[in-house]
Design an enzyme around this catalytic site. Structure first.
Site, PDB file in Angstrom:
ATOM      1  N   SER A 130       0.830  -1.197   0.000  1.00 49.93           N
ATOM      2  CA  SER A 130       0.000   0.000   0.000  1.00 49.93           C
ATOM      3  C   SER A 130       0.872   1.257   0.000  1.00 49.93           C
ATOM      4  O   SER A 130       1.672   1.453  -0.904  1.00 49.93           O
ATOM      5  CB  SER A 130      -0.960  -0.039   1.198  1.00 49.93           C
ATOM      6  OG  SER A 130      -1.976   0.924   1.080  1.00 49.93           O
ATOM      7  N   GLU A 229      -9.729  -3.942  -6.139  1.00 47.58           N
ATOM      8  CA  GLU A 229      -9.395  -2.929  -5.132  1.00 47.58           C
ATOM      9  C   GLU A 229      -9.194  -1.544  -5.736  1.00 47.58           C
ATOM     10  O   GLU A 229      -8.913  -1.394  -6.928  1.00 47.58           O
ATOM     11  CB  GLU A 229      -8.168  -3.347  -4.337  1.00 47.58           C
ATOM     12  CG  GLU A 229      -6.900  -3.568  -5.134  1.00 47.58           C
ATOM     13  CD  GLU A 229      -5.707  -3.766  -4.214  1.00 47.58           C
ATOM     14  OE1 GLU A 229      -5.362  -2.796  -3.513  1.00 47.58           O
ATOM     15  OE2 GLU A 229      -5.123  -4.855  -4.199  1.00 47.58           O
ATOM     16  N   HIS A 259      -7.606  -5.382  -0.936  1.00 47.92           N
ATOM     17  CA  HIS A 259      -6.389  -4.612  -0.730  1.00 47.92           C
ATOM     18  C   HIS A 259      -5.482  -5.295   0.301  1.00 47.92           C
ATOM     19  O   HIS A 259      -5.898  -5.588   1.415  1.00 47.92           O
ATOM     20  CB  HIS A 259      -6.768  -3.204  -0.256  1.00 47.92           C
ATOM     21  CG  HIS A 259      -5.615  -2.275  -0.089  1.00 47.92           C
ATOM     22  ND1 HIS A 259      -4.791  -1.919  -1.136  1.00 47.92           N
ATOM     23  CD2 HIS A 259      -5.145  -1.631   1.006  1.00 47.92           C
ATOM     24  CE1 HIS A 259      -3.870  -1.081  -0.690  1.00 47.92           C
ATOM     25  NE2 HIS A 259      -4.055  -0.890   0.601  1.00 47.92           N
TER      26      HIS A 259
END
Length: 301
Positions: A130, A229, A259
């Protein structure tokens, strides 16, 4: 927690509570941990069983706002076990107290720590999920700007690669992401820009995104992302930009995974398989002569 913050993005949010609540989460069985101190932040060292000569520099996700060593200990240790590598997980400085550029500086400090302890650069892989995927690319780019030798490879899990929210929000599946609502993407872009404008970034010039950077010369890259996502467009665009720059890149799109699904490896079989793939990639990348995407891993996605 991120969803609530996106609706009311106040600097008074106790973002540190999430990592504090996760302080009792153990690493994967058989992994030992030791706190170390970098120049401006703490880190956690998880040595490889048997003293392997390869290492992973891990940069956690959390929107540059939350999470830390505790929330990501199991994921980072799983990656290390799969790769047969020691892992240095960096507790980098975060928004809103610090601009994202400071987190990049902390990533470089972690890379120097591994080099100073005798790890050859071609035996080090930088990885993150991320926001940590964003930092993975920017750390490698900043290290190159400083004249440091490039690492063996980069691994990005569901990475944020573009701070501009437009591409993500225009994606037809933007409203279907169960973990990242639109409000978070908009709030993150606004606060990152505001903090960056009021403080030095720690890197030359204004903060830039990986997709807008000069990528030529980066080592081989593995990107894994879920098909449904919010950050899927970021992974696709980054893979295109890397390929155009001549960087060997493998993009794996995992069907209907959320995610950073890797964090659910205790429950989700696909997460375990994805981490095994990461381990294969790292082992191949840190072997002598591993220089092309075809050498590192057959493309499957």
């Amino acid at each position: 927690m991120l969803g609530a913050w996106g609706l009311w993005p106040s600097p008074l949010w106790p973002a540190g509570l999430l990592d504090h609540a996760a302080r009792f989460l153990p690493p994967t069985r058989g992994v030992r941990t030791r706190r170390v101190r970098l120049d401006d932040c703490d880190a956690e060292w998880m040595p490889a069983a048997g003293g392997a000569e390869r290492a992973v520099l891990y940069l956690h996700g959390g929107g540059f706002l939350t999470c830390g060593l505790n929330t990501h200990r199991r994921l980072a240790s799983r990656v290390g076990l799969a790769a047969g590598a020691g892992v240095l997980s960096v507790d980098y400085r975060m928004l809103p107290r610090h601009p994202i550029g400071d987190a990049v500086v902390d990533g470089v400090a972690g890379y120097r720590w591994l080099l100073d302890r005798g790890y050859a650069p071609d035996r080090i892989v930088v990885a993150g999920d991320s926001a940590g995927g964003f930092l993975t690319f920017m750390t490698a780019l900043a290290a190159a700007e400083l004249g440091l030798p490039k690492p063996a490879a980069l691994v990005a899990l569901s990475p944020l690669t573009d701070l501009n929210p437009a591409g993500k929000l225009a994606n037809p599946g933007a409203d279907d992401c169960p973990l990242i609502p639109r409000s978070v993407i908009l709030a993150l872009a606004e606060i990152a820009d505001r903090v960056d404008r009021r403080a030095a970034t720690g890197i030359r010039g204004p903060l830039r995104s990986p997709v807008d950077s000069v990528l030529t010369g980066l080592p081989p890259v593995l990107i894994q992302v879920g098909s449904t996502e919010m950050l899927y467009p970021d992974s696709e665009l980054m893979a295109q930009r890397l390929g155009a720059a001549g960087v060997p890149v493998t993009l794996e799109v995992w069907d209907r995974q959320v995610h950073v699904f890797h964090a659910a490896a205790d429950l989700v079989p696909e997460a375990g398989r994805a981490i095994a793939r990461i381990g294969e990639f790292i082992r191949a990348a840190t072997a002598a002569g591993a220089v092309t995407a075809a050498t590192l891993m057959p493309a499957e996605a």
